[in-house]
Every structure is written in structure tokens, then in C-alpha cells.
Design a protein around this motif. Sequence first.
Motif, PDB file in Angstrom:
ATOM      1  N   ARG A  41     -10.388  -6.871  -4.565  1.00 31.48           N
ATOM      2  CA  ARG A  41      -8.973  -6.715  -4.911  1.00 31.48           C
ATOM      3  C   ARG A  41      -8.451  -8.106  -5.273  1.00 31.48           C
ATOM      4  N   GLU A  64      -7.882 -12.221  -2.606  1.00 29.67           N
ATOM      5  CA  GLU A  64      -6.941 -11.231  -2.055  1.00 29.67           C
ATOM      6  C   GLU A  64      -5.621 -11.899  -1.674  1.00 29.67           C
ATOM      7  N   THR A  65      -5.721 -13.097  -1.112  1.00 27.11           N
ATOM      8  CA  THR A  65      -4.510 -13.822  -0.725  1.00 27.11           C
ATOM      9  C   THR A  65      -3.664 -14.150  -1.947  1.00 27.11           C
ATOM     10  N   ASP A 107      -1.857 -11.075  -2.951  1.00 28.32           N
ATOM     11  CA  ASP A 107      -0.811 -10.725  -1.982  1.00 28.32           C
ATOM     12  C   ASP A 107       0.401 -11.655  -2.077  1.00 28.32           C
ATOM     13  N   LYS A 148      -0.486  -3.988  -4.054  1.00 21.43           N
ATOM     14  CA  LYS A 148       0.062  -4.248  -2.720  1.00 21.43           C
ATOM     15  C   LYS A 148       1.371  -3.494  -2.659  1.00 21.43           C
ATOM     16  N   ASP A 149       1.656  -2.820  -1.555  1.00 26.55           N
ATOM     17  CA  ASP A 149       2.915  -2.080  -1.464  1.00 26.55           C
ATOM     18  C   ASP A 149       3.419  -2.079  -0.032  1.00 26.55           C
ATOM     19  N   LEU A 150       4.459  -2.900   0.202  1.00 28.50           N
ATOM     20  CA  LEU A 150       5.101  -2.919   1.537  1.00 28.50           C
ATOM     21  C   LEU A 150       6.474  -2.261   1.477  1.00 28.50           C
TER      22      LEU A 150
END
Length: 412
Positions: free
Chosen positions: A126, A96-97, A100, A408-410
Motif C-alpha cells: 500500500r 505506507e507511512t 498515510d 486510507k479512511d478515518l
Amino acid sequence: MAETVVFRNAFLIDGNGGEPSPGATVVVEGEAIKDVLTQGGPPALPGAKVLDLRGKTLLPGLIDAHVHVGNIEAVHDRTAALPPAVYVLRATRNLETDLDLGFTTIRDAGGLDWGFRAAVDQGLIRGPRLFLSVTMLTQTGGHGDKRGIAREANVPRNSIGVFPEICDGPDEVRRSARQVLRRGADQIKIMADGGVASPSDRPGQWQYEVPELRAAVEVAQAAGTYVMAHCYGDRAIRNCLEAGVRSIEHGNLMGRETAELMAARGAFYVPTLTVFEVLAERGRGEGLDAFILEKLATVIEAGQQALEYAYRAGVKIASGTDIIGPFQYLKGRELALKAEVMTPMEAIVSATRTNAELIGWPDRLGTVEPGKLADLIVMDGNPLEDVGLFERGLEKVVLVMKQGRVMKDLLG
Ligand code: ZN
Ligand code: ZN
């Protein structure tokens, strides 16, 4: 009908190494890139989802060509002692990291088994796309043989049943190479030199003879794949080049002439600068012993020199980090360390287009071009001005798309 996503007003770094395009539009349809428009307004696409990237950079998904997602602890025996559930969950956290941080594809250099790929493909984890080595081939007393002086039984790499393949002589090497392929390996990883984190050898003590390395190469070629080899010194690298190894890892003790030979043979070089720096900074606190720390000191500065030799010789320079232990989140530093020798743009190409060529997917990954899989990342800021943004990727990579799916969505 496949969903259409339009990225507009992007500062586009397409992975080919040319000038970036300000104000670009990239259209994704389903899992692939449909259009890349560097000028003119975006097309009218009714029903499309439109994302405005003004002030942000769009790049191909990053690729890390040398990882050990399953080396949970810096000390091998501590990883092997983890209960299976803890091991799996912490490896999952590492995956996951990676995602990300913007790494949509990784090549594991030994440790992860086929189950992790199945779990990613089934959406249970993920994680990035995985190219697996499953485990490594090592000679008796070689870098992958963690028994040391006192033990006789083969030592597992983890608690879920992955053991190194200890094999000597072309016949055993051939058998072990076929074993890892049977177990789902995408490429064969072999230890051709001593190492830092091993109990019985040192970097520069070359391992395996050319006929043994060639046996692994022939098994790989027969299956349509290739060999990646852990190497430090000239002799190990030359043995590997003679045997037809495609991917030379680390190479810290490489001299200028060996770099020129590597260029002439068309092999890929995967320097792994981050792991040495991170372990030198933090390894003692993670329980690395004096023997390992002493060996670390012998390769750390030579790594930049080796990269420079390779760069000047025109070697195809790929990108890996080799991060082990709890430091996966620092892997974006690799691009900044490379940018001390190469340009930031060249460092980006090494981790995108060149890595895609290395793993054998040049037509599907590595650049932002129509027809390729939509592996894309959005960064807040311009990494050509501050290549350190990659190390702060958890915060600075604000969107990750893998094969057309937002992971991922920031952007908000
Ligand atoms: Zn290695
Ligand atoms: Zn490694």
C-alpha cells in the motif's frame, strides 16, 4: 461502470494557489476527477457514494520530490547490513507511512529499485506512486561513494543489491546513466557536490566537471527525462545549470546571484529543510559521528537563507524532505519550515502543482481539476491557519485517495 464518489461541502484548496473555495463539490469517476463545482449544490448522481466534508479541507495528494525510502537507518552501513527481508519490510513500512501522511506520489532520490514500484502497482504494497532514481551517480570519493579511507570495494546501499554507480569522466558517466535507466529509473540522480552524510567530502566541495554533468543530461534527454543533482554551493549549482540539469536539490549554501541565475535558466529548486533539522535534533542518538554532525551545523541555518534568495529571485520552488532513517513520519514538517519564508498557500503549491511540473506530470497530478487523476486528501482542520497540521498528518489526514481508490479512511 466506474464508481462515482462525490465530496461535498469541502473547503477546497485546489493546488493552484488561488483563494480556497468553501463549500465546494468534487466529483470523482473511476480514477479521474470529473467535476469541480465551487458553488451551487451537488448534482444528482444516482448510485454515487457521497462524502460530506463539512469542517474539513480537500487538497490534491501531496508529492515529496526528494525521499530516500530505502535509507532505513540514518547510518549508511547499518542499512546495508540489514537482512534482505527486514530491509524490504521496513522500506514497505516507510511507503505506507508516506501514504498515510497524504503523500500520494514520491520521487525517490536513490535507493529503491524497480521491484518496489512493481509491488505497489500490483497491490502487494500500500504505497504512493513512485518516481525512481534506482541509485545515484557519484565520482570517486564523492557524496555517493561510501567506502571512506579504509575500504576499496564498492559498498552497497542495501542488502538487495543496489550499489551506487561510481563513475568518472564523461564516458563512464554516460554508461552509468544508461545503466540506471536500464534498471527502471525515471530520472537520473547525480552527486554534484560534497555532502553531510558522506565519509570523504564536505558540502561546498563541488564534484564532477561540466562535461561529465552534461553527459548525464544528454543521456537523460535522449530518454525523455532529466537530471536531478545533489548540490550545496554556488559552484556546484552553476556547473549543473550550465550542463542543463533540471532539478537542483538542497542548495543550502547558494548565494543571491546564483538564485537569480537559477530563475533565469528555469531550473527547479528542491530545498530539503526537514532532514537537516531532524538530524540535528536526533542524529546523535541514531549513531551519526562527529564529522557528520559538524557538517550538518554548517548547512542547517543557511538553508532558510537559500530558500529566501530563491523565493525573492522567482525560482520555481518545488518540495522535498530528504528524510533518512526512522523519521519518515515527520516529513510533513517541510511545509511549515517553508512557510517561514513563503506563505502557507505557496508552500502547499510547491508540494502539489510545482512538484507535478517538476516530475513531468503537470497534466495528470498536482491540482484538483477536471481530467486530472483523482489523487486527493482530506484534512481535519484548515492548514492555511495551522500549517503544522501536515506534520501531524498520520492523525490529521483523514482520507487519502490515490487514482480514485481510497487508500486510507478515518472519516468513519
Ligand atoms: Zn543529497
Ligand atoms: Zn537525498
